[in-house]
Design a protein around this motif. Structure first.
Motif, short mmCIF file in Angstrom:
data_model
loop_
_atom_site.label_atom_id
_atom_site.label_comp_id
_atom_site.label_asym_id
_atom_site.label_seq_id
_atom_site.Cartn_x
_atom_site.Cartn_y
_atom_site.Cartn_z
N PRO A 374 0.88 -1.23 -0.13
CA PRO A 374 0.09 -0.12 -0.08
C PRO A 374 0.86 1.29 -0.04
O PRO A 374 0.21 2.44 -0.20
CB PRO A 374 -1.09 -0.08 1.35
N GLN A 375 2.07 1.16 0.23
CA GLN A 375 2.98 2.36 0.43
C GLN A 375 2.91 3.28 -0.73
O GLN A 375 2.89 2.75 -2.08
CB GLN A 375 4.45 2.10 0.81
N THR A 376 2.68 4.42 -0.69
CA THR A 376 2.49 5.47 -1.81
C THR A 376 4.02 6.12 -1.70
O THR A 376 4.81 6.47 -0.86
CB THR A 376 1.52 6.52 -1.61
N PRO A 377 4.48 6.88 -2.95
CA PRO A 377 3.76 6.92 -4.17
C PRO A 377 3.65 5.62 -4.81
O PRO A 377 4.44 4.83 -5.02
CB PRO A 377 4.50 7.83 -5.14
N ARG A 378 2.39 5.08 -5.25
CA ARG A 378 2.00 4.27 -6.16
C ARG A 378 1.74 4.53 -7.48
O ARG A 378 1.45 5.86 -7.79
CB ARG A 378 1.08 3.15 -5.62
N ASN A 379 1.74 3.63 -8.41
CA ASN A 379 1.03 3.90 -9.66
C ASN A 379 1.99 5.15 -10.46
O ASN A 379 1.51 5.84 -11.41
CB ASN A 379 -0.45 4.33 -9.85
N LYS A 380 3.14 5.21 -10.11
CA LYS A 380 4.06 6.14 -10.84
C LYS A 380 5.08 5.73 -11.59
O LYS A 380 5.66 6.46 -12.54
CB LYS A 380 4.75 7.05 -9.85
N MET A 381 5.42 4.58 -11.49
CA MET A 381 6.77 3.82 -12.05
C MET A 381 6.57 2.95 -13.04
O MET A 381 7.21 2.46 -13.91
CB MET A 381 7.75 3.35 -10.91
N HIS A 382 5.11 2.13 -13.09
CA HIS A 382 4.93 0.94 -13.97
C HIS A 382 4.21 1.17 -15.09
O HIS A 382 4.20 0.15 -16.06
CB HIS A 382 4.12 -0.02 -13.10
N THR A 383 4.10 2.33 -15.53
CA THR A 383 3.68 2.89 -16.80
C THR A 383 4.50 4.14 -17.54
O THR A 383 4.86 4.82 -16.75
CB THR A 383 2.07 3.20 -17.08
N SER A 384 4.66 4.02 -18.60
CA SER A 384 5.49 5.03 -19.21
C SER A 384 5.09 6.56 -19.20
O SER A 384 6.01 7.37 -18.87
CB SER A 384 5.82 4.67 -20.61
#
Length: 644
Positions: A374-384
């Protein structure tokens, strides 16, 4: 007539066998590799100084275009030489000259498709890979599994770390490559359910030592590991289908012509070639140019001791001030910074750090799809798109690097994510550390802005697990021979608190001495080291220890093995410029007296950091005898450092 016919057949068989058996030796002639095709099965064997290190071991693999494990026919072989020099600031040796003899063996399967196996044999190392030509009109293929094996003499003993069960552990983030080791274990006992991570170390009776690993894995392939022991040896095993929440191929999608990564074998009568090998970097080359000259060094890191509650503006200012007071180059600001500090105040915090001449690394969760962290920042590195937008902001505000966590898994889809993050980060002038991550496989040379992977039972587990605290010296004595031998290791160590928490008065008690901790700062090699020092250490640690940390380098020009045995003790020498550091730790239960040969310090006055019989750390100036021979006593769970 019948007898003559039988003799002719026997002669023909002998000739055929000799044509199917090829040998290549190292430049000094001590290491010899033999390749043969026995009844359609390609195998290889290895001797060192005439002693068997690997018995006939299988070669081959399976693709969606054909099986190349059996029914194989020898086509041709060619030999050659490699002679190259390179410089690399991020590894154990800054200048390397690599010389090897090569053997390229071409084989054909029953479907008349060919592959080649390229072997490069240097004085203590073997690197080999499979090479695929274009097959007719085929320009693409999938490699499904590999038969490559390592069959040791039955007396060999193993030093191995097991693969973790996929999708287990914290928030289903395993494998995070944070398992312990077995040491001097009979091979028949090494039967972990998911095999063993690279590298694997083996003691082959009185003949010597063998270290197995792989290198050159990028977006072009999946990473692999060692199987559990079976049929007299181990095989190269591809990732479990359960990794990445069951998504993604376990094999490799390749274009033709194409190659596999390199499988590496390091061999020596002693442990010296094991510790000093550079084979992980000898056979790879940079994949892109650095966008700038990256600087390495030391950093502070609040999370490791002060944990999640420290992720606030005021505590981070305190740690920036700590970095400045210690003349450290960086601070790492860990998980939850986006929620607890926020993007706007982070810009202000980075400006404050820069005013103190301290560079900032920011933490990121790698994923939004493969686990439940759950740790954030999430959803920042796995899409270009999201990644490039975030990196533009990081570059604009002057951030110098990122730490990307929870990368678990060795499938090709994950290898592509590593490479994409690194390549995009380089475009924005960012260095990258990975945690919860696989072994880096030649990445220090392949990716100019790569500055370290965890891939070890690291300092955070000292905080969380009593068993790891009790075995800290045991694991530390293993790493220079195994994990840190083939790749940088971002351990996050040098803990000088007596208790591994913010209060430093009670709780998780450290079992090792201060001298031990200082020694690991030398023994554990990584170009960017985020150390576990805390603000209170400025007042509760002796000044000579702080001065040691102020001057400790993180890059090395030379590394020399001096003494040790994995799991018991280790002593290394490292040189930075003209300055030598000699460091050792003792994992045994009693004090250990060693006579060290130190020609690099002969006749010099040096600073010695060591422990007395009460395990109190002290520093004194001593004179190394003119013959360079010095007697040192290391206390149990203790260590020492000498520096000129």
């Amino acid at each position: 007539m019948r007898t003559l016919l039988v003799l002719c057949c026997m002669l023909m068989a002998s000739v055929a066998y000799s044509q199917n058996s090829m040998t290549v030796s190292s430049p000094d002639g001590n290491l010899e590799l033999n390749v043969s095709v026995n009844n359609g099965n390609p195998v290889y064997s290895v001797t060192y100084n005439g002693k068997t290190m690997l018995e006939n071991s299988p070669l081959g693999l399976v693709t969606n275009e054909g099986d190349f494990r059996s029914g194989m026919r020898f086509v041709e072989s060619t030999t050659g030489k490699v002679d190259k020099e390179y410089t690399q600031r991020k590894i154990k040796q800054s200048f390397v000259q690599y010389q090897a003899n090569t053997l390229n063996v071409t084989l054909e399967n029953a479907g008349e498709k060919q592959i080649s196996v390229l072997f490069q044999v240097s004085n203590n190392d073997i690197a080999f890979r499979y090479e695929f030509p274009v097959w007719g009109d085929r320009r693409a293929a999938v490699v499904e599994e590999e038969a490559t094996g390592f069959k040791f003499p039955s007396t060999a003993m193993a030093f191995l770390s097991p693969m973790m069960t996929p999708m287990t552990g914290f928030a289903r983030t395993a494998p995070s490559y944070e398992s312990g080791y077995v040491a001097d274990e009979p091979m028949e006992n090494t039967n972990a359910d998911y095999g063993y991570v690279y590298p694997g170390l083996f003691r082959v009776g009185d003949a010597g030592w063998v270290l197995l690993s792989e290198t050159g894995v990028g977006s072009n392939y999946n990473a692999s590991h060692l199987s559990s022991y079976s049929n007299g040896g181990y095989t190269v095993e591809y990732p479990s289908a359960a990794q990445n929440n069951g998504f993604g191929s376990t094999g490799a999608q390749i274009g033709l012509p194409g190659t596999t990564p390199w499988r590496t074998i390091t061999i020596g009568e002693t442990l010296k070639p094991i510790v000093e090998t550079t084979i992980s970097w000898d056979v790879v080359d940079p994949l892109y140019e650095p966008s700038q000259l990256y600087e390495f060094g030391r950093g502070t890191w609040s999370w490791i001791i002060w944990q999640d509650n420290s992720m606030n503006y005021e505590d981070q200012v305190t740690y920036i001030d700590l970095a400045a007071a210690l003349d450290f180059e960086f601070i790492l600001i860990d998980a939850w910074w986006d929620e607890n500090i926020g993007y706007e105040r982070m810009e202000e915090l980075v400006r404050y750090a820069r005013s103190k001449d301290v560079g900032v690394f920011l933490w990121y969760n790698s994923n939004g799809v493969v686990n439940d962290a759950p740790q954030t920042p999430r959803n920042k590195m796995h899409t270009s798109i999201a990644r490039k937008k975030e990196m533009e902001w990081l570059q604009e505000i002057g951030v110098e690097g990122i730490k990307v966590d929870f990368m678990g898994g060795d499938k090709q889809t994950t290898m592509r994510l590593y490479e994409n993050i690194l390549s995009d980060a380089n475009d924005h002038g960012l260095q990258v550390i990975f945690h919860g991550t696989t072994l880096p496989r030649g990445w220090e040379r392949m990716y100019p802005n790569f500055v370290g992977n965890e891939a070890v039972l690291a300092s955070e587990m000292l905080v969380f697990v009593e068993d790891v605290r009790q075995k800290e010296a045991f694991y530390a004595s293993l790493h220079p021979f195994i994990r840190n031998s083939v790749a940088s290791m971002e351990f996050g160590g040098v803990v000088l608190n007596d208790y591994l928490n913010k209060g430093n008065q009670r709780g998780q008690k450290r079992q090792t001495t201060d001298a031990f901790q200082l020694a690991t700062g030398v023994l554990f090699q990584n170009p960017v080291q985020m150390f576990a020092l805390t603000p209170n250490n400025l007042h509760d640690v002796p000044d000579f220890e702080l001065d040691f940390m102020r001057n400790l380098p993180t890059t090395w020009d030379e590394t020399v093995f001096l003494d040790g045995y994995p799991g018991k003790y280790t002593v290394l020498a490292r040189r930075h410029g003209q300055q030598w550091y000699i460091a050792g730790v003792n994992a045994e239960t009693s004090a250990k007296e060693l006579t060290l040969e130190l020609p690099m310090l002969a006749g010099q006055e040096v600073a010695m950091y060591n422990d007395d019989s009460d395990k109190e750390t002290y520093m004194e100036q001593i004179e190394v005898p003119e013959d360079g021979e010095l007697v040192i006593t290391i206390q149990p769970n203790g260590g020492f450092v000498l520096t000129d």
